[in-house]
Design a protein around this motif. Structure first.
Motif, PDB file in Angstrom:
ATOM      1  N   THR A  12      51.387  -7.130  37.604  1.00 48.40           N
ATOM      2  CA  THR A  12      52.007  -5.856  37.243  1.00 48.40           C
ATOM      3  C   THR A  12      53.096  -5.980  36.182  1.00 48.40           C
ATOM      4  O   THR A  12      53.736  -4.984  35.840  1.00 48.40           O
ATOM      5  CB  THR A  12      52.593  -5.185  38.499  1.00 48.40           C
ATOM      6  N   HIS A  15      58.131  -4.614  36.337  1.00 50.28           N
ATOM      7  CA  HIS A  15      58.395  -3.217  36.705  1.00 50.28           C
ATOM      8  C   HIS A  15      59.749  -3.170  37.407  1.00 50.28           C
ATOM      9  O   HIS A  15      60.538  -4.113  37.307  1.00 50.28           O
ATOM     10  CB  HIS A  15      57.251  -2.652  37.558  1.00 50.28           C
ATOM     11  N   ALA A  16      60.051  -2.120  38.128  1.00 50.57           N
ATOM     12  CA  ALA A  16      61.396  -1.921  38.690  1.00 50.57           C
ATOM     13  C   ALA A  16      61.874  -3.044  39.609  1.00 50.57           C
ATOM     14  O   ALA A  16      62.996  -3.511  39.479  1.00 50.57           O
ATOM     15  CB  ALA A  16      61.456  -0.586  39.427  1.00 50.57           C
ATOM     16  N   ARG A  17      61.042  -3.494  40.532  1.00 50.45           N
ATOM     17  CA  ARG A  17      61.492  -4.523  41.472  1.00 50.45           C
ATOM     18  C   ARG A  17      61.782  -5.851  40.780  1.00 50.45           C
ATOM     19  O   ARG A  17      62.863  -6.411  40.954  1.00 50.45           O
ATOM     20  CB  ARG A  17      60.483  -4.706  42.616  1.00 50.45           C
ATOM     21  N   ALA A  19      62.505  -6.292  37.690  1.00 54.53           N
ATOM     22  CA  ALA A  19      63.647  -6.060  36.800  1.00 54.53           C
ATOM     23  C   ALA A  19      64.948  -6.148  37.580  1.00 54.53           C
ATOM     24  O   ALA A  19      65.928  -6.750  37.116  1.00 54.53           O
ATOM     25  CB  ALA A  19      63.523  -4.711  36.104  1.00 54.53           C
ATOM     26  N   MET A  51      63.643  -2.700  31.573  1.00 52.06           N
ATOM     27  CA  MET A  51      62.519  -1.770  31.713  1.00 52.06           C
ATOM     28  C   MET A  51      62.046  -1.257  30.350  1.00 52.06           C
ATOM     29  O   MET A  51      60.865  -1.012  30.144  1.00 52.06           O
ATOM     30  CB  MET A  51      62.909  -0.594  32.613  1.00 52.06           C
ATOM     31  N   GLY A  54      59.063  -2.970  28.366  1.00 56.42           N
ATOM     32  CA  GLY A  54      57.657  -2.717  28.702  1.00 56.42           C
ATOM     33  C   GLY A  54      56.835  -3.991  28.778  1.00 56.42           C
ATOM     34  O   GLY A  54      55.794  -4.106  28.144  1.00 56.42           O
ATOM     35  N   SER A  56      54.278  -6.553  30.161  1.00 56.28           N
ATOM     36  CA  SER A  56      53.082  -6.567  31.006  1.00 56.28           C
ATOM     37  C   SER A  56      52.605  -8.009  31.207  1.00 56.28           C
ATOM     38  O   SER A  56      53.165  -8.943  30.651  1.00 56.28           O
ATOM     39  CB  SER A  56      51.982  -5.731  30.362  1.00 56.28           C
ATOM     40  N   GLU A  87      54.938 -11.910  43.951  1.00 53.49           N
ATOM     41  CA  GLU A  87      53.855 -10.909  44.068  1.00 53.49           C
ATOM     42  C   GLU A  87      52.500 -11.585  44.135  1.00 53.49           C
ATOM     43  O   GLU A  87      52.280 -12.621  43.614  1.00 53.49           O
ATOM     44  CB  GLU A  87      53.900  -9.945  42.871  1.00 53.49           C
TER      45      GLU A  87
END
Length: 87
Positions: A12, A15-17, A19, A51, A54, A56, A87
């Protein structure tokens, strides 16, 4: 200044977590820490900055630090980035 490049491995991206994990870790160091992608650099202690990159999966990012504990900061952040954030 200490600098190291890392390729993001988790599916992923950042993303927020992830970051927030980066910000928490970067804030443990007194060094000025930045995260860069495609020539854009942001403060690694700013969740909004991270964030905005971006990032990926399979993207190369650069971790830079300058200050008294710069080497430790870069090593810790690179280890976190390479771990895939659990993750």
């Amino acid at each position: 200044m200490v600098e190291k490049k890392v390729v993001i491995k988790n599916e992923t991206g950042i993303h927020a977590r992830p970051a927030s994990m980066i910000v928490q870790l970067a804030n443990k160091y007194g060094a000025e820490v930045t995260l860069g992608k495609d020539g854009n650099e942001v403060n690694a202690k700013s969740i909004m900055g991270i964030m905005s990159l971006g990032v990926s999966k399979s993207t190369e990012v650069t971790v830079k630090a300058e200050g008294e504990d710069a080497q430790d900061a870069v090593n810790a952040l690179v280890e976190l980035l390479e771990s895939g954030f659990g993750e």
